[in-house]
Scaffold this motif. Sequence first.
Motif, PDB file in Angstrom:
ATOM      1  N   SER A  71       0.769  -1.328  -0.057  1.00  0.00           N
ATOM      2  CA  SER A  71       0.035   0.177  -0.061  1.00  0.00           C
ATOM      3  C   SER A  71       0.828   1.127   0.176  1.00  0.00           C
ATOM      4  N   THR A 128      -6.060  -5.665   5.282  1.00  0.00           N
ATOM      5  CA  THR A 128      -5.848  -4.166   4.976  1.00  0.00           C
ATOM      6  C   THR A 128      -6.202  -3.342   6.261  1.00  0.00           C
ATOM      7  N   ASP A 154      -3.979  10.082   2.155  1.00  0.00           N
ATOM      8  CA  ASP A 154      -4.284   9.314   0.653  1.00  0.00           C
ATOM      9  C   ASP A 154      -3.664   8.007   0.667  1.00  0.00           C
ATOM     10  N   LYS A 156      -3.724   4.240  -0.037  1.00  0.00           N
ATOM     11  CA  LYS A 156      -4.162   3.448  -1.123  1.00  0.00           C
ATOM     12  C   LYS A 156      -3.526   1.823  -1.070  1.00  0.00           C
ATOM     13  N   GLN A 158      -2.283  -1.161  -3.114  1.00  0.00           N
ATOM     14  CA  GLN A 158      -1.891  -1.168  -4.717  1.00  0.00           C
ATOM     15  C   GLN A 158      -1.906  -2.493  -5.212  1.00  0.00           C
ATOM     16  N   LYS A 218      -6.794  -5.218  -5.879  1.00  0.00           N
ATOM     17  CA  LYS A 218      -6.729  -4.010  -5.077  1.00  0.00           C
ATOM     18  C   LYS A 218      -7.662  -4.093  -3.835  1.00  0.00           C
ATOM     19  N   LYS A 219      -8.873  -5.293  -3.983  1.00  0.00           N
ATOM     20  CA  LYS A 219      -9.404  -5.478  -2.585  1.00  0.00           C
ATOM     21  C   LYS A 219      -9.648  -6.872  -2.194  1.00  0.00           C
TER      22      LYS A 219
END
Length: 271
Positions: A71, A128, A154, A156, A158, A218-219
């Motif tokens: 991430s 996560t 920010d 994220k 990746q 990504k998830k």
Amino acid sequence: HHHPLLSFIMSSATPAANAEPVSAERGGKSQSIITTDPKIAHTPSLAGSVIECHDEVGDRTLLIRIQNIASTANLGVRLDLKKIALKCRNTEFNPRRFGAVIMRLREPRATALIFASGKICVTGVKSTHDATLACKKFHYIIERIGFKPKEYMDFKVQNIVGTADLGFPIRLEGLVYAHSAFASFEPELFPGLIYRLVNPRVVFLIFVSGKIVITGAKKESDLSMALAKLYPVLLEFKKVQTAAGPESVGQLAIGNQRASTGTTEKRMEEV
């Protein structure tokens, strides 16, 4: 008074286990770190790194184990990497080899690459939840050193890498022939078949043993959705064991041995 975000991070961090600043002095007195509150402290869950994937065709549940999550975040401030390396424990900085500080946490187990631009890349976590927690801890450490990072980072995810075992061998040659638009297989270069799924956009590495690697998600839900889509295809190319069993192979070997000893005995008699 500390900001609520910082107090949350401080409550879940232990001074011995993390890349805490070596000294944070104000007015000549070193500040003591707030003790951990057991109610708010983060307890790592092993179940968080395993995802269940239910297959409707074969009516079986497959387990996908998350191996790594990469991430990124942006602290929004320029950083003095030498200062970070000098003031923090569990850090590496060799500007000739790599232009970023490598910082490690023990809880959650994570590694960050911290760049002078303020951008950080966090790897080595298996959920996560741990990725966001690690980012908050790195944010807090940078703030304790004396920098003023932005509150909004920010954050994220990746890439998520997961592994699974189908429990049966696969005919890779047949699979690449039937799905040549999505699959590529070069056994001389790499023993695994590379299968690129369009939706969700993930990449499978499929091995003849039935073990697979899923990457590019990504998830966490993308992993189970992708495997549920591909599983019926893999089931279609299940390798059927047509070779002779171990008992018959053993008997054949014994028969050959007896035949060879018989011929040698005849030759000896002739001589």
